[in-house]
Design a protein around this motif. Structure first.
Motif, PDB file in Angstrom:
ATOM      1  N   ILE A 158      13.405  13.648  -1.248  1.00 51.01           N
ATOM      2  CA  ILE A 158      13.422  13.131  -2.616  1.00 51.01           C
ATOM      3  C   ILE A 158      12.730  14.145  -3.523  1.00 51.01           C
ATOM      4  O   ILE A 158      11.531  14.363  -3.425  1.00 51.01           O
ATOM      5  N   GLY A 159      13.472  14.744  -4.392  1.00 56.40           N
ATOM      6  CA  GLY A 159      12.890  15.715  -5.328  1.00 56.40           C
ATOM      7  C   GLY A 159      12.554  15.054  -6.652  1.00 56.40           C
ATOM      8  O   GLY A 159      13.392  14.388  -7.240  1.00 56.40           O
ATOM      9  N   GLY A 195       5.891  12.007  -8.302  1.00 54.11           N
ATOM     10  CA  GLY A 195       6.776  10.981  -8.861  1.00 54.11           C
ATOM     11  C   GLY A 195       7.411  10.093  -7.818  1.00 54.11           C
ATOM     12  O   GLY A 195       7.484   8.867  -7.970  1.00 54.11           O
ATOM     13  N   LYS A 196       7.870  10.677  -6.719  1.00 53.40           N
ATOM     14  CA  LYS A 196       8.527   9.890  -5.659  1.00 53.40           C
ATOM     15  C   LYS A 196       7.572   8.870  -5.053  1.00 53.40           C
ATOM     16  O   LYS A 196       7.964   7.757  -4.710  1.00 53.40           O
TER      17      LYS A 196
END
Length: 167
Positions: A36-37, A43-44
């Motif tokens: 997850i970028g 943020g993830k």
């Protein structure tokens, strides 16, 4: 990246990261965080915490503020804010409390006006937070990395949880 600093302070972003990873592991979700970028880097983890109700903020829920802007995520975390998230990390069904009878009045520097007082009390009842020798929590104090790790270990391993003296 290059400094080992166990007595350094943990940021709010790091707390969200730790909380997300703890929750994911305890509930065996096996989230592939690496795939997850996000920008910023945390943020993830922040979105994971919000989606799984680990991080709760009524202003975000009402659409008054964006999740990324509701805290200074790069600032050192206060102990109360860590409790505010860590108290919701272990949501496994049927988990007994090690210290179920601890009243809020046993934590001398926390009362009903303290932000996250319910979560702080829950952490004491779980045997995750124990305070100092007088059971003080120091809710407004910044939390050091070694202290955050102690809480994380107690969340992960039941045998590391601390039974408080009665009375």
């Amino acid at each position: 990246k290059t400094t080992f600093d166990p007595k350094g302070y943990v940021t709010m972003a790091e707390v969200a990261t730790i909380a997300a990873k703890l929750h994911d592991r305890l509930l065996e979700k096996n989230t592939d965080f690496q795939s997850i970028g996000t920008s910023p880097w945390y943020g993830k983890y922040l979105y994971y915490c919000y989606k799984n109700e680990i991080y709760r903020n009524p202003k975000v829920a009402k659409g008054k503020v964006k999740l990324e802007a509701c805290e200074n995520w790069n600032a050192p975390a206060k102990r109360r804010d860590v409790a505010g998230m860590f108290a919701y990390v272990d949501e496994r069904i049927g988990r007994p409390l090690l210290n179920p009878d601890v009243p809020l009045t046993d934590i001398p520097d926390v009362d009903e006006t303290t932000p996250h007082h319910e979560e702080i009390l829950r952490m004491y009842r779980m045997g995750v937070a124990v305070g100092d020798e007088w059971m003080r929590f120091n809710p407004d104090g910044k939390i050091r990395r070694n202290e955050a790790v102690a809480l994380a270990v107690r969340l992960l391993y039941d045998e590391a949880r601390v039974e408080l003296p009665k009375g």
